[in-house]
Each structure stands twice: as structure tokens, then as C-alpha cells.
Design a protein around this motif. Structure first.
Motif, mmCIF file in Angstrom:
data_model
loop_
_atom_site.group_PDB
_atom_site.id
_atom_site.type_symbol
_atom_site.label_atom_id
_atom_site.label_comp_id
_atom_site.label_asym_id
_atom_site.label_seq_id
_atom_site.Cartn_x
_atom_site.Cartn_y
_atom_site.Cartn_z
ATOM 1 N N ARG A 1 -5.875 2.108 -33.272
ATOM 2 C CA ARG A 1 -7.061 2.150 -32.398
ATOM 3 C C ARG A 1 -8.350 1.991 -33.205
ATOM 4 O O ARG A 1 -9.258 1.272 -32.806
ATOM 5 C CB ARG A 1 -7.099 3.481 -31.628
ATOM 6 N N GLU A 2 -8.418 2.709 -34.305
ATOM 7 C CA GLU A 2 -9.629 2.667 -35.138
ATOM 8 C C GLU A 2 -9.908 1.255 -35.677
ATOM 9 O O GLU A 2 -11.048 0.903 -35.959
ATOM 10 C CB GLU A 2 -9.501 3.654 -36.306
ATOM 11 N N MET A 3 -8.845 0.451 -35.842
ATOM 12 C CA MET A 3 -8.983 -0.883 -36.432
ATOM 13 C C MET A 3 -9.364 -1.943 -35.410
ATOM 14 O O MET A 3 -9.648 -3.084 -35.771
ATOM 15 C CB MET A 3 -7.658 -1.298 -37.101
ATOM 16 N N ALA A 4 -9.355 -1.577 -34.098
ATOM 17 C CA ALA A 4 -9.623 -2.573 -33.058
ATOM 18 C C ALA A 4 -11.033 -3.137 -33.190
ATOM 19 O O ALA A 4 -11.993 -2.397 -33.398
ATOM 20 C CB ALA A 4 -9.438 -1.927 -31.675
ATOM 21 N N GLU A 5 -11.140 -4.463 -33.100
ATOM 22 C CA GLU A 5 -12.448 -5.122 -33.206
ATOM 23 C C GLU A 5 -13.100 -5.240 -31.834
ATOM 24 O O GLU A 5 -12.418 -5.283 -30.804
ATOM 25 C CB GLU A 5 -12.288 -6.498 -33.846
ATOM 26 N N GLU A 6 -14.407 -5.359 -31.838
ATOM 27 C CA GLU A 6 -15.164 -5.437 -30.585
ATOM 28 C C GLU A 6 -14.732 -6.617 -29.734
ATOM 29 O O GLU A 6 -14.754 -6.561 -28.508
ATOM 30 C CB GLU A 6 -16.665 -5.530 -30.907
ATOM 31 N N SER A 7 -14.306 -7.693 -30.395
ATOM 32 C CA SER A 7 -13.920 -8.908 -29.664
ATOM 33 C C SER A 7 -12.760 -8.662 -28.702
ATOM 34 O O SER A 7 -12.676 -9.284 -27.641
ATOM 35 C CB SER A 7 -13.539 -10.016 -30.655
ATOM 36 N N ALA A 53 -6.883 2.850 -25.820
ATOM 37 C CA ALA A 53 -7.802 2.637 -26.948
ATOM 38 C C ALA A 53 -8.860 3.732 -27.049
ATOM 39 O O ALA A 53 -9.485 3.906 -28.098
ATOM 40 C CB ALA A 53 -8.472 1.273 -26.819
ATOM 41 N N CYS A 54 -9.085 4.465 -25.969
ATOM 42 C CA CYS A 54 -10.132 5.506 -25.935
ATOM 43 C C CYS A 54 -9.670 6.844 -26.494
ATOM 44 O O CYS A 54 -10.499 7.697 -26.812
ATOM 45 C CB CYS A 54 -10.581 5.750 -24.500
ATOM 46 N N VAL A 55 -8.350 7.048 -26.568
ATOM 47 C CA VAL A 55 -7.827 8.374 -26.900
ATOM 48 C C VAL A 55 -8.308 8.817 -28.278
ATOM 49 O O VAL A 55 -8.013 8.180 -29.283
ATOM 50 C CB VAL A 55 -6.286 8.388 -26.831
ATOM 51 N N GLU A 56 -9.077 9.901 -28.297
ATOM 52 C CA GLU A 56 -9.589 10.487 -29.551
ATOM 53 C C GLU A 56 -10.222 9.439 -30.463
ATOM 54 O O GLU A 56 -10.029 9.462 -31.682
ATOM 55 C CB GLU A 56 -8.453 11.224 -30.277
ATOM 56 N N CYS A 57 -10.954 8.508 -29.870
ATOM 57 C CA CYS A 57 -11.591 7.453 -30.668
ATOM 58 C C CYS A 57 -13.013 7.222 -30.147
ATOM 59 O O CYS A 57 -13.237 6.399 -29.255
ATOM 60 C CB CYS A 57 -10.780 6.170 -30.604
ATOM 61 N N PHE A 100 -8.463 5.536 -17.397
ATOM 62 C CA PHE A 100 -9.413 4.949 -18.366
ATOM 63 C C PHE A 100 -10.758 5.675 -18.293
ATOM 64 O O PHE A 100 -11.326 6.066 -19.319
ATOM 65 C CB PHE A 100 -9.593 3.455 -18.096
ATOM 66 N N LEU A 101 -11.260 5.883 -17.084
ATOM 67 C CA LEU A 101 -12.556 6.562 -16.941
ATOM 68 C C LEU A 101 -12.483 7.986 -17.498
ATOM 69 O O LEU A 101 -13.433 8.463 -18.123
ATOM 70 C CB LEU A 101 -12.982 6.591 -15.470
ATOM 71 N N GLY A 102 -11.359 8.663 -17.270
ATOM 72 C CA GLY A 102 -11.195 10.024 -17.801
ATOM 73 C C GLY A 102 -11.184 10.030 -19.325
ATOM 74 O O GLY A 102 -11.807 10.889 -19.956
ATOM 75 N N ASN A 103 -10.506 9.043 -19.922
ATOM 76 C CA ASN A 103 -10.405 8.996 -21.384
ATOM 77 C C ASN A 103 -11.708 8.578 -22.058
ATOM 78 O O ASN A 103 -12.046 9.082 -23.124
ATOM 79 C CB ASN A 103 -9.280 8.042 -21.801
#
Length: 436
Positions: A1-7, A53-57, A100-103
Motif C-alpha cells: 500500500r505504501e508503495m502505491a503511486e498517485e497514478s 489501499a486506505c487501511v492504516e495508510c 471505502f468511505l469508512g476506511n
């Protein structure tokens, strides 16, 4: 998750925008969506990707919010709600969107504010009354995550109060929904003005549910802060007023036909909560000064006691059980709790002790000292009340001593309380004795 790019998130955003355009065009042309199933599958997968992708990130939460994914998602959700069918693919897409909204809101104040701005109150109202239990639960999760003290006060607006009403309905109808419980106990109950406004809007059954939740809150063993103590004191003031206004409704329970009378059941719940509140040393001093509460408790005890003597009903003292039976009537224990409340209010309080004396409450309490299967532990609560009433109060001690000499007070009852009468120099003394 941390490595995901904005694109990556930009690409997902474009897919969601495209899906929105396709659904909007369908409504505009009043024709059926050519491939609704594929569209819903794609939307669900996009929301799954964003949700995970939102979990703890915090980094991904920040990127998504800045790209406008919250407003785009809420817009798409509103479009999905216009689809009339209730097939599984649509439900899955809506469930994933709420997750998704919750995370993205979890631990992120900026995201919480963005969701609130886009979705409150309309979207919450829609999902709190939705026919799918999972969607209702996920909606409660999002609402709980977004709420804070400032947003709770927004619920006071007449149009928004309905959100709080529906949360309580959800808890009442779906007891497994933990989020609705947490919304009430961790947020709504922290605003006394909201509780008062909400109580006025609720049905009698919903009021009973709210009182049960308040009972759960005040029964917590965690040490309360001064702010929490102040909130509970304001709740107590409101509930004491409600009890004083409705306490006589409990007399309807003398009739078997009215055994489930809702106003009477509310009176019972109000008394339960007040007993619990007055059992807290931090709250007691404030509650002891509330005007009319002690008088209402004594008057109600007198009325129910009299009603039980005039005819055989739930307020009639009985000792006919074998020990195997169990009385399930809602008024079981009501007189015990009244005596408990009176005893609490008189604890180390000379003014309230004297008030009970003036209202002829002492003989009334002594008359409720016998074992009564309709009122478990009534004898113990009477012992407790008399102990609190006589503590450092010679006038009440003298009264009980004189009653025993005249045969008005049962000596065996006094003995069961650990008291006995002794005559010294032509004066009757009520004193404590150790039980053998």
C-alpha cells in the motif's frame, strides 16, 4: 500500500467518473443501461481497491482526498441509488463504496470533514433506512467515524435530528449492529440538549431503548472526567423531571389488561436509571438537591403500596412462591427500587432525611419491610433506607423508637435491620446491635 503511486488512484478515479457518466447518460436518455452488470462489477472492484489501499495508510488517504475521490464516490453512490433493481451486484457495489468511505475517514479528520460536507444528512438518512442490513451497518460505521462533538451539535437542527432518530431505530431493530450502539453511547449521549430533543421525537418503545442505553452508559465502571460528570448531572436533571411528570402512570399496571402499558414501562426504566445515577457518589450530591424528586418517589411509593392493599395486583406483597417460579411482570421490584432511591437521596443529607419525616415516609418504609416475592430484596433496601434516614438524626430515631413501643413498628423488622429499642431514664433509644 505504501508503495502505491498517485497514478494508480488517478486511473481508478477516471474509471469511476466514466461509470458515472454512463449511468447519467442512461437516465438522461431514459433507456436501459446496455451492460449494467459489467458496470456494477467494475465499480465494486474500484471501491475494493480504494478501500484496501486506505487501511492504516495516511499517505493514500491524503492522495485520494486531494484527487477528489471522496466527492466523485459520493456522486456515484447517489447515482447508484437511483437504480431501481435490488440485485446482488448493486448491493455489493454500495457495500464496497461505504467500506471505502469508512476506511478513508478512519483517523483522518480532513477526510471526515469532506465526507460530512458531501454526504450529510441525505446519504446517511437513505442508508440508515436501507433494506440491506450490511449496508445499514456500514453506514453506521461511516457515521460513527465522522462524528465529533461539533458535528453532534449539528444533529440538533430539526431536519438533521431525524438522523439520530434513525440510528436509535437501527439499534432497536438490529441489536447485532455494534456501530449504532457506539454512536449513541460515545457521541449522542455526550450532548444533553440532543438527548432532550431526541427523547421528544421518539415513540414510547424507542424511549425505553434510549433509557436502556443510558443505563448501560451510567453503569460503566470507568472513572468519569469532570466534563462527563457534568453531562450525567444534566441527564439526571432531565430524567428526574420526566419521572416526576409520569410516575403515576405505573398505577396502570394494577390492571392485568394494562400489563404492557408503554408509559408505565417508561416510568420503570426512568426509576432504574435514577437508582443507578444516585448510586454514584460523584453524582449523588447534585441529585439530592433536585427539587421534587424525593417527594415524587415517596408519593409513588405511597400510591403503589395503597393500590396493593386495596386489591390483589402486582403491588400486593406476596410470599407464595416455591422458589422455582419466576415472576416476569415488568413492575417486579418497582417498590424496592423506589425505597432504594429514597435511601440514596437521604444518604448523609439531613435536609432530605427531615423531608421524609415530614411526609410521613418513615412508617411507609417500615411497612414495606416484610419479604415480598413481587419485590425481591425489598427488606434489604428498607434496612438500607432506614440506616441512611436515622444516621445522625435523633428526631427520626425517636420516632421509630416510639412507634415500636406503641406497636406501630414491628420489632422483628427492626431486629432484621440490626436495630433495637432500649429504655434509658424514661427515654426510648434506638440503637444498632450486632446480629447474632
Amino acid at each position: 500500500r505504501e508503495m502505491a503511486e498517485e497514478s494508480i488512484f488517478w486511473n481508478v478515479l477516471e474509471i469511476l467518473k466514466s461509470a458515472s457518466s454512463e449511468i447519467e447518460q442512461t437516465y438522461k436518455d431514459s433507456c436501459e443501461l446496455v451492460d449494467l452488470d459489467t458496470c456494477l462489477l467494475l465499480v465494486a472492484e474500484c471501491f475494493r481497491c480504494l478501500r484496501n489501499a486506505c487501511v492504516e495508510c495516511a499517505k493514500n488517504q491524503h492522495v485520494m482526498r486531494n484527487l477528489g475521490l471522496i466527492s466523485t464516490s459520493v456522486h456515484l453512490i447517489k447515482l447508484l441509488l437511483r437504480i431501481q433493481i435490488k440485485e446482488e451486484l448493486l448491493l455489493t457495489a454500495l457495500r464496497c463504496s461505504l467500506q471505502f468511505l469508512g476506511n478513508i475517514a478512519a483517523g483522518n479528520g480532513d477526510s471526515q470533514n469532506s465526507i460530512w460536507k458531501c454526504a450529510f444528512p441525505d446519504l446517511f438518512l437513505t442508508f440508515l433506512t436501507y433494506s440491506d442490513e450490511k449496508i445499514v451497518a456500514y453506514c453506521c460505521m461511516v457515521l460513527f467515524t465522522c462524528l465529533n462533538s461539533e458535528k453532534v451539535r449539528e444533529l440538533l437542527n430539526p431536519g438533521n435530528l431525524t438522523v439520530a432518530v434513525h440510528v436509535l431505530k437501527v439499534y432497536k431493530e438490529q441489536l447485532e449492529t455494534e456501530w449504532s450502539f457506539l454512536i449513541v453511547t460515545d457521541h449522542l449521549l455526550k450532548c444533553p440538549e440532543l438527548v432532550k430533543a431526541l427523547y421528544a421525537k421518539l415513540s414510547n418503545q424507542e424511549r425505553i431503548t434510549l433509557l436502556e442505553l443510558m443505563m448501560a452508559k451510567v453503569s460503566e465502571k470507568n472513572p468519569a472526567t469532570s466534563e462527563e460528570m457534568n453531562v450525567i448531572a444534566r441527564h439526571a436533571e432531565f430524567l428526574a423531571g420526566c419521572f416526576q411528570e409520569k410516575c403515576e402512570a405505573v398505577l396502570k399496571l394494577t390492571s392485568a389488561a394494562d400489563a404492557e402499558d408503554e408509559e408505565a414501562l417508561i416510568t420503570i426504566r426512568l426509576l432504574d436509571v435514577l437508582c443507578e445515577m444516585t448510586s454514584n457518589n460523584g453524582q449523588l450530591e447534585h441529585l439530592q438537591t433536585l427539587p421534587g424528586l424525593l417527594e415524587a418517589a415517596i408519593d409513588t411509593l405511597r400510591l403503589t403500596h395503597l393500590a396493593g392493599k386495596q386489591a390483589v395486583n402486582i403491588f400486593t406483597a406476596t410470599h407464595a412462591m416455591t422458589g422455582q417460579e419466576e415472576i416476569s411482570h415488568p413492575a417486579v421490584g418497582f417498590k424496592s427500587h423506589l425505597i432504594r432511591l429514597i435511601g440514596n437521596l437521604c444518604y448523609k443529607n439531613k435536609e432530605n432525611q427531615d423531608r421524609v419525616y415530614e411526609l410521613d415516609g418513615i412508617p411507609l418504609i417500615l411497612d414495606n419491610c416484610s419479604i415480598d416475592d413481587n419485590n425481591p430484596f425489598v427488606n434489604q433496601w428498607a434496612v438500607y433506607a432506614i440506616r441512611n434516614l436515622t444516621e445522625q438524626n435523633e428526631r427520626i430515631q425517636d420516632l421509630i423508637a416510639q412507634m415500636e413501643e406503641k406497636g406501630l413498628a414491628d420489632n422483628s423488622a427492626l431486629e432484621s435491620m440490626g436495630l433495637e429499642i432500649e429504655k434509658r431514664n424514661d427515654k426510648l433509644i434506638l440503637k444498632s446491635v450486632r446480629k447474632k
